[in-house]
Design a protein around this motif. Structure first.
Motif, PDB file in Angstrom:
ATOM      1  N   PRO A 146      -1.919  -2.941  -0.092  1.00  0.00           N
ATOM      2  CA  PRO A 146      -1.227  -2.595  -1.335  1.00  0.00           C
ATOM      3  C   PRO A 146      -2.061  -1.712  -2.254  1.00  0.00           C
ATOM      4  N   ALA A 147      -3.350  -1.984  -2.356  1.00  0.00           N
ATOM      5  CA  ALA A 147      -4.222  -1.176  -3.222  1.00  0.00           C
ATOM      6  C   ALA A 147      -4.332   0.256  -2.708  1.00  0.00           C
ATOM      7  N   GLU A 148      -4.373   0.409  -1.398  1.00  0.00           N
ATOM      8  CA  GLU A 148      -4.476   1.752  -0.813  1.00  0.00           C
ATOM      9  C   GLU A 148      -3.175   2.522  -0.990  1.00  0.00           C
ATOM     10  N   ILE A 149      -2.040   1.837  -0.823  1.00  0.00           N
ATOM     11  CA  ILE A 149      -0.747   2.488  -1.037  1.00  0.00           C
ATOM     12  C   ILE A 149      -0.641   2.963  -2.482  1.00  0.00           C
ATOM     13  N   LEU A 150      -1.048   2.116  -3.410  1.00  0.00           N
ATOM     14  CA  LEU A 150      -1.002   2.494  -4.826  1.00  0.00           C
ATOM     15  C   LEU A 150      -1.892   3.692  -5.103  1.00  0.00           C
ATOM     16  N   ALA A 151      -3.087   3.711  -4.522  1.00  0.00           N
ATOM     17  CA  ALA A 151      -4.008   4.835  -4.740  1.00  0.00           C
ATOM     18  C   ALA A 151      -3.403   6.142  -4.239  1.00  0.00           C
ATOM     19  N   LEU A 152      -2.787   6.101  -3.066  1.00  0.00           N
ATOM     20  CA  LEU A 152      -2.161   7.306  -2.514  1.00  0.00           C
ATOM     21  C   LEU A 152      -0.988   7.760  -3.375  1.00  0.00           C
ATOM     22  N   ALA A 153      -0.143   6.813  -3.758  1.00  0.00           N
ATOM     23  CA  ALA A 153       1.037   7.157  -4.549  1.00  0.00           C
ATOM     24  C   ALA A 153       0.652   7.661  -5.931  1.00  0.00           C
ATOM     25  N   THR A 154      -0.349   7.042  -6.534  1.00  0.00           N
ATOM     26  CA  THR A 154      -0.797   7.475  -7.864  1.00  0.00           C
ATOM     27  C   THR A 154      -1.337   8.897  -7.811  1.00  0.00           C
TER      28      THR A 154
END
Length: 230
Positions: A156-164
């Motif tokens: 989840p943290a990696e997905i958020l970083a990519l999306a952000t």
């Protein structure tokens, strides 16, 4: 008259699919009269929405709908843009549609609380005894598609970083321009507008929404586009 097949309004959005919203915005940009019909998924040429029926010709996928409008109705969504600008617009469009989209899917379908607020309504017509089984099977399919794409392999943290990173790139490029490429709307605005609405949707409590809300120009842009094409 053109018929646009949609899922219909949901979650406070014109349509839960940003691709349907994109197609509707393109039709409005081109000032083409059209009607909407909710449903039609079982008859969709590619098994997904949106698609249009234009005098018996069915065109599926929002990008091919755009190209159909440009060819048949001789409407250039990118008039005024040079080759370099058109290339930039295409790159941002595909970043939103082929990358950021999957972060949105993850936020809505894999988080139990957001699923209950949103996609769960799609299963209300399923008979109650079968609903849990069907719902679990479809959610499993969505997770498999996320994993096949690659987004679902991240934390989840990696997905958020990519999306952000994508959200910030969109907001940074938008800057203080009225529309994404400059003073006048162009084809890319149909895509960015659709994704802005999805990201800012107040129904869902997601870090993606927080990331989008931090960018005031992004929120103002969504409001301008809503006033003009909503």
């Amino acid at each position: 008259m053109i018929t646009l097949y949609t899922f219909g309004p949901a979650f406070g959005l014109p349509d839960p699919s940003p691709f349907v919203t994109k197609a509707a915005t393109l039709l409005k940009m081109a000032a083409l009269p059209y009607r909407t019909e909710i449903g039609g998924l079982s008859r969709a040429p590619k098994g997904k929405l949106p698609y249009i029926d234009d005098d018996g010709e069915r065109i599926a996928d929002s990008t091919f709908i755009r190209w159909h409008i440009e060819k048949k109705y001789r409407f250039d969504f990118d008039r005024g843009l040079n080759g370099e600008q058109r290339a930039v617009a295409w790159a941002f469009e595909k970043m939103a549609e082929d990358h950021l989209y999957w972060a949105l899917v993850d936020a809505r379908w894999t988080d139990d609380a957001n699923f209950q607020k949103g996609p769960a309504v799609f299963f209300h017509k399923v008979p109650a005894p079968l609903r849990p089984i069907v719902t679990a099977a479809i959610r499993r399919q969505v997770r498999n598609r996320l994993r096949a794409h690659g987004m679902g392999r991240h934390s989840p943290a990696e997905i958020l970083a990519l999306a952000t990173r994508s959200i910030d790139s969109i907001a940074d490029y938008l800057s203080d321009k009225p529309f994404f490429m400059g003073p006048a709307p162009s084809g890319i605005d149909a895509t960015i507008f659709a994704f802005a609405l999805s990201l800012l949707c107040p129904i869902f409590d997601t870090p993606l929404r927080t990331a989008a809300e931090r960018r005031n120009n992004f929120k103002s842009y969504a409001e301008r586009m809503t006033q003009r094409f909503g």
